[in-house]
Design a protein around this motif. Structure first.
Motif, PDB file in Angstrom:
ATOM      1  N   THR A   1     -41.746 -68.507   6.567  1.00 35.45           N
ATOM      2  CA  THR A   1     -42.406 -68.792   5.131  1.00 35.45           C
ATOM      3  C   THR A   1     -43.784 -68.091   5.092  1.00 35.45           C
ATOM      4  O   THR A   1     -44.522 -68.334   5.885  1.00 35.45           O
TER       5      THR A   1
ATOM      6  N   GLY B   1     -46.967 -66.157   2.453  1.00 31.49           N
ATOM      7  CA  GLY B   1     -47.603 -66.193   1.090  1.00 31.49           C
ATOM      8  C   GLY B   1     -48.377 -64.535   1.167  1.00 31.49           C
ATOM      9  O   GLY B   1     -48.525 -64.068   2.084  1.00 31.49           O
TER      10      GLY B   1
ATOM     11  N   LYS C   1     -38.522 -60.682   1.991  1.00 36.68           N
ATOM     12  CA  LYS C   1     -37.342 -61.401   1.662  1.00 36.68           C
ATOM     13  C   LYS C   1     -36.062 -60.675   2.483  1.00 36.68           C
ATOM     14  O   LYS C   1     -35.206 -61.311   2.942  1.00 36.68           O
TER      15      LYS C   1
ATOM     16  N   GLU D   1     -38.971 -66.793   3.446  1.00 34.18           N
ATOM     17  CA  GLU D   1     -39.155 -67.453   2.045  1.00 34.18           C
ATOM     18  C   GLU D   1     -40.408 -67.366   1.567  1.00 34.18           C
ATOM     19  O   GLU D   1     -41.259 -67.055   2.157  1.00 34.18           O
TER      20      GLU D   1
ATOM     21  N   ARG E   1     -42.447 -68.112  -2.085  1.00 32.71           N
ATOM     22  CA  ARG E   1     -42.439 -68.553  -3.427  1.00 32.71           C
ATOM     23  C   ARG E   1     -43.566 -68.267  -4.382  1.00 32.71           C
ATOM     24  O   ARG E   1     -44.563 -67.866  -3.895  1.00 32.71           O
ATOM     25  N   ASP E   2     -43.049 -68.403  -5.644  1.00 33.66           N
ATOM     26  CA  ASP E   2     -44.579 -67.990  -6.654  1.00 33.66           C
ATOM     27  C   ASP E   2     -45.818 -68.777  -6.549  1.00 33.66           C
ATOM     28  O   ASP E   2     -46.831 -68.143  -6.728  1.00 33.66           O
ATOM     29  N   GLU E   3     -45.760 -69.813  -5.932  1.00 32.69           N
ATOM     30  CA  GLU E   3     -46.821 -70.634  -5.616  1.00 32.69           C
ATOM     31  C   GLU E   3     -47.377 -70.377  -4.477  1.00 32.69           C
ATOM     32  O   GLU E   3     -48.781 -70.805  -4.390  1.00 32.69           O
ATOM     33  N   TRP E   4     -46.876 -69.245  -3.704  1.00 33.22           N
ATOM     34  CA  TRP E   4     -47.732 -69.050  -2.358  1.00 33.22           C
ATOM     35  C   TRP E   4     -48.287 -67.784  -2.548  1.00 33.22           C
ATOM     36  O   TRP E   4     -48.603 -66.921  -1.722  1.00 33.22           O
TER      37      TRP E   4
ATOM     38  N   ASP F   1     -46.517 -78.139   0.400  1.00 35.81           N
ATOM     39  CA  ASP F   1     -45.493 -77.362   1.215  1.00 35.81           C
ATOM     40  C   ASP F   1     -46.191 -76.112   1.296  1.00 35.81           C
ATOM     41  O   ASP F   1     -46.542 -75.324   0.492  1.00 35.81           O
TER      42      ASP F   1
END
Length: 344
Positions: free
Chosen positions: A184, A186, A209, A214, A216-219, A242
């Motif tokens: 994961t 960011g 990716k 992974e 995410r937009d919030e990262w 998370d």
């Protein structure tokens, strides 16, 4: 010989050449032979002759100065670029003028005025925010091809650009995280309107990716290359329930701001979160933990930009308006990245 009384005729006599040859050698050494250049320079040393730059500038209508426009002089990123530019132009007999564009009244700023007012013979732009109108004001003038972009670039065609391989650097960051087992990731972005921002962000996210990590937009956090926005991104990161295990920052200053804030709240680096920056500023190697980063060869960027502009000043007839030079980057692995450790 008394240097106060040495004249160009004295240099010509000692060197055994004409005064015109001395003048050519001192103003444009590339047009004479190596032997002539050595003879003239030795004669200059023997006689103590000094070029009267003010008189020469009046005669040639040239300033023998280059203007470098920088968006933020307090940012240590620019120092090595300026040094590279200085290396080239000092040897060619030019002085360097450095100006901070951060406080300029940009709606009224026009590059054509720099040439019209006799401030400089050429301009190197390290500021991607210069308005398009300021650049297009040069169209059709003698100075049209005497502006060079370094590091950043604009949408205007016909302005040469010397830049780092930003997409490759962003991909290296993703590959490094993947090699350490991170799943994961960011990103802390650069300024929204800066050309570097989407290039680094999109290349990193796409590669991450592709490598099975992974995102995410919030990262993906906003930033603007400054320490404070790195710290603000850390606050947003810490507020997440998370969290990603690795963060790629679009500049070293933001990465250091991010780490400082995390460390102050007890988050360990790299045990809890791995961090990569971009630039390799001097502080990166000495911060604790030392920062893994994408190194830009900033000295090379400066030297290529200066050499490109100098060739245009010397031969305006041989110009490629779409010239682009890409400088390679490399990943420097340090203490801020480590293997992914699953939570117990």
């Amino acid at each position: 010989m008394n240097s106060n009384r040495a004249r160009i005729q004295d240099v010509a006599r000692v060197a055994g050449v004409s005064t015109a040859t001395v003048s050519r050698t001192l103003s444009n050494p590339s047009v004479v032979s190596e032997a002539t250049r050595r003879s003239v320079l030795e004669a200059v040393k023997v006689t103590g002759y000094r070029v009267n730059r003010a008189a020469r500038n009046l005669r040639t209508q040239k300033t023998s100065a280059i203007l470098v426009l920088i968006p933020n002089l307090s940012n240590p990123f620019f120092s090595q670029i300026i040094s590279g530019i200085e290396q080239v132009f000092s040897r060619a007999g030019y002085s360097l003028l450095v100006a901070d564009t951060e406080n300029k009244s940009k709606p009224n700023f026009s590059l054509v005025d720099v040439f019209r007012d006799g401030q400089a013979d050429g301009i190197i732009l390290l500021d991607g925010y210069i308005p398009l109108e300021a650049i297009t004001s040069l169209r059709g003038t003698e100075a049209e091809h005497l502006v060079i972009y370094a590091c950043e670039w604009g949408e205007s065609e016909g302005i040469p650009s010397i830049r780092s391989d930003n997409p490759a650097g962003a991909r290296m960051a993703a590959e490094h995280f993947a090699s350490l087992g991170h799943k994961t990731v960011g990103h802390v972005c650069g300024p929204a309107e800066n050309v570097l921002t989407p290039m680094r962000r999109d290349s990193f996210l796409t590669e991450a990716k592709k490598l099975g990590m992974e995102v995410r937009d919030e990262w993906v956090f906003p930033g603007d290359f400054r320490l404070v926005t790195g710290a603000q991104a850390a606050d947003m990161y810490m507020a997440l329930e998370d969290k990603p295990s690795a963060i790629f920052c679009a500049s070293d200053l933001m990465a250091i701001g991010f780490m400082k804030r995390c460390l102050s709240e007890g988050i360990r680096i790299p045990e809890d979160v791995s961090v990569i920056g971009f630039d390799d500023v001097g502080l990166a190697a000495y911060y604790h933990p030392s920062l893994t980063t994408i190194r830009q060869d900033r000295g090379q960027i400066g030297r290529v930009a200066a050499t490109t502009l100098l060739s245009r000043l010397r031969d305006p007839s041989n110009i490629d308006p779409y010239f682009r030079h890409t400088v390679p980057v490399e990943l420097i692995s340090r203490e801020s990245t480590g293997r992914f450790l699953p939570k117990a």
